[in-house]
Design a protein around this motif. Structure first.
Motif, PDB file in Angstrom:
ATOM      1  N   LYS A   1     -36.933  41.124  70.565  1.00  0.00           N
ATOM      2  CA  LYS A   1     -36.952  40.464  71.874  1.00  0.00           C
ATOM      3  C   LYS A   1     -35.979  39.290  71.938  1.00  0.00           C
ATOM      4  O   LYS A   1     -35.308  39.087  72.956  1.00  0.00           O
ATOM      5  N   SER A   2     -35.869  38.504  70.854  1.00  0.00           N
ATOM      6  CA  SER A   2     -34.968  37.349  70.866  1.00  0.00           C
ATOM      7  C   SER A   2     -33.517  37.785  70.996  1.00  0.00           C
ATOM      8  O   SER A   2     -32.715  37.122  71.668  1.00  0.00           O
ATOM      9  N   ASN A   3     -33.162  38.891  70.365  1.00  0.00           N
ATOM     10  CA  ASN A   3     -31.795  39.424  70.469  1.00  0.00           C
ATOM     11  C   ASN A   3     -31.502  39.838  71.904  1.00  0.00           C
ATOM     12  O   ASN A   3     -30.451  39.506  72.472  1.00  0.00           O
ATOM     13  N   ALA A   4     -32.443  40.564  72.515  1.00  0.00           N
ATOM     14  CA  ALA A   4     -32.258  40.993  73.903  1.00  0.00           C
ATOM     15  C   ALA A   4     -32.157  39.788  74.829  1.00  0.00           C
ATOM     16  O   ALA A   4     -31.297  39.737  75.721  1.00  0.00           O
ATOM     17  N   SER A   5     -33.041  38.796  74.633  1.00  0.00           N
ATOM     18  CA  SER A   5     -33.047  37.608  75.486  1.00  0.00           C
ATOM     19  C   SER A   5     -31.743  36.837  75.364  1.00  0.00           C
ATOM     20  O   SER A   5     -31.169  36.380  76.365  1.00  0.00           O
ATOM     21  N   ARG A   6     -31.246  36.702  74.153  1.00  0.00           N
ATOM     22  CA  ARG A   6     -30.016  35.949  73.907  1.00  0.00           C
ATOM     23  C   ARG A   6     -28.827  36.591  74.625  1.00  0.00           C
ATOM     24  O   ARG A   6     -28.010  35.897  75.251  1.00  0.00           O
ATOM     25  N   ASN A   7     -28.721  37.902  74.553  1.00  0.00           N
ATOM     26  CA  ASN A   7     -27.575  38.572  75.165  1.00  0.00           C
ATOM     27  C   ASN A   7     -27.700  38.659  76.681  1.00  0.00           C
ATOM     28  O   ASN A   7     -26.691  38.603  77.393  1.00  0.00           O
ATOM     29  N   LEU A   8     -28.903  38.746  77.185  1.00  0.00           N
ATOM     30  CA  LEU A   8     -29.085  38.684  78.633  1.00  0.00           C
ATOM     31  C   LEU A   8     -28.710  37.306  79.159  1.00  0.00           C
ATOM     32  O   LEU A   8     -28.131  37.181  80.252  1.00  0.00           O
ATOM     33  N   ALA A   9     -29.009  36.262  78.387  1.00  0.00           N
ATOM     34  CA  ALA A   9     -28.652  34.904  78.791  1.00  0.00           C
ATOM     35  C   ALA A   9     -27.135  34.740  78.872  1.00  0.00           C
ATOM     36  O   ALA A   9     -26.619  34.067  79.775  1.00  0.00           O
ATOM     37  N   VAL A  10     -26.406  35.358  77.940  1.00  0.00           N
ATOM     38  CA  VAL A  10     -24.938  35.306  77.969  1.00  0.00           C
ATOM     39  C   VAL A  10     -24.417  35.966  79.248  1.00  0.00           C
ATOM     40  O   VAL A  10     -23.535  35.421  79.931  1.00  0.00           O
ATOM     41  N   LEU A  11     -24.954  37.139  79.572  1.00  0.00           N
ATOM     42  CA  LEU A  11     -24.518  37.834  80.789  1.00  0.00           C
ATOM     43  C   LEU A  11     -24.872  37.035  82.031  1.00  0.00           C
ATOM     44  O   LEU A  11     -24.125  37.029  83.019  1.00  0.00           O
ATOM     45  N   LEU A  12     -25.992  36.337  81.978  1.00  0.00           N
ATOM     46  CA  LEU A  12     -26.415  35.493  83.096  1.00  0.00           C
ATOM     47  C   LEU A  12     -25.433  34.341  83.294  1.00  0.00           C
ATOM     48  O   LEU A  12     -25.012  34.044  84.417  1.00  0.00           O
TER      49      LEU A  12
END
Length: 301
Positions: free
Chosen positions: A58-69
């Motif tokens: 989950k932390s990996n997914a959250s981190r990369n979604l934050a970059v795209l955001l």
């Protein structure tokens, strides 16, 4: 090909595809971020859903979604089903970035595919799809054991065959395998040369089985026999795994091919056999005694 060779080829392929680089397709995207964009284009997702799709934590997914955001390639909206989470979706800028990425990578792959003939490309597609399905199936098979039948399994195997036969309307009076007089002594039936029968066991329960025996009247062929699986076993790829084990055994016994008979009622089984390379043939081979089975299939080695 053994596991070592396949792993070596996979490592080489990962490197050639640039999956170890910080950028994907010479663009300011890591491979994980590129995969995240692709998934958002397919369907918006929460962090947990994205983690599941990408098979990352989950932390990996959250981190990369934050970059795209932050790049304004993704945006969020409230999750109507859960007020504590947000749903991420692609922005027009993100869609444009993804279109550029697809263009770059498609041109790259097209250049590679020009090195291969049409039949090689088709075979590559089939093999990659099969490999991917095998990985998915293996993940569902933990705790299930395929092993040779013993005398202690006879009653359970017979019960499985009778239950599945009843499920599909394969009654004894119509000449199907459930009418065989040896149904309650399966371990004895498969003791001869060139014979084997395996059961699938889970938590001390027999849930299915299948075997190989010489095809009566055909010296160089074997027959795939008594492939029956309870409903709770299906969808895990275990029927295919058992069939593959049976076919490998058949090759070690010197058979030139494998024959089987089934019925159109068993459409899932027919699809499995076709995926293994069996083809329908118009006439029956050997002397199986199962006249009611109108679908005959053969795989040559």
């Amino acid at each position: 090909m053994d596991a070592n060779t396949l792993r070596q080829l996979s490592r080489q392929l990962v490197r050639q595809l640039g999956m170890l680089d910080g950028q994907c397709g010479n663009m300011a995207l890591t491979p994980v971020q590129a995969h995240t964009l692709i998934e958002l284009a397919n369907q918006p997702a929460t962090v947990n859903e994205m983690a599941t799709r990408l098979q990352v934590d989950k932390s990996n997914a959250s981190r990369n979604l934050a970059v795209l955001l932050n790049q304004q390639w993704a945006e969020t909206r409230p999750n109507p089903q859960d007020g504590r989470s947000q749903i991420y979706q692609l922005t027009p800028q993100g869609a444009q970035q993804l279109e550029q990425l697809h263009g770059v990578l498609n041109r790259q792959v097209d250049a590679w595919l020009t090195q291969m003939d049409t039949d090689e490309v088709a075979q590559l597609g089939r093999s990659l799809a099969r490999y991917s399905k095998s990985i998915q199936a293996a993940a569902k098979q933990a705790g299930y054991q395929i092993r040779p039948i013993t005398a202690l399994d006879n009653a359970a195997v017979a019960a499985v065959i009778r239950r599945v036969s009843a499920e599909y309307g394969l009654t004894a009076d119509k000449g199907y395998g459930v009418a065989d007089p040896t149904l309650d002594q399966m371990s004895d039936v498969y003791q001869g040369d060139g014979c084997a029968y395996w059961v699938i066991e889970h938590q001390h329960r027999i849930l299915g089985g299948g075997g190989i025996a010489p095809l009566a009247g055909e010296a160089t062929l074997c027959e795939l026999q008594k492939m029956y699986f309870l409903p709770e076993l299906r969808g895990r790829g275990l029927a295919r795994k058992l069939a593959v084990q049976a076919l490998r055994f058949a090759r070690t016994q010197g058979y030139r091919g494998c024959y089987l008979e089934t019925t159109a009622n068993l459409s899932e089984a027919i699809a499995l056999y076709e995926s293994l390379g069996f083809v329908r043939i118009p006439q029956a081979l050997g002397n199986t005694g199962h006249d009611a089975c109108e679908v005959r299939m053969l795989k040559t080695f």
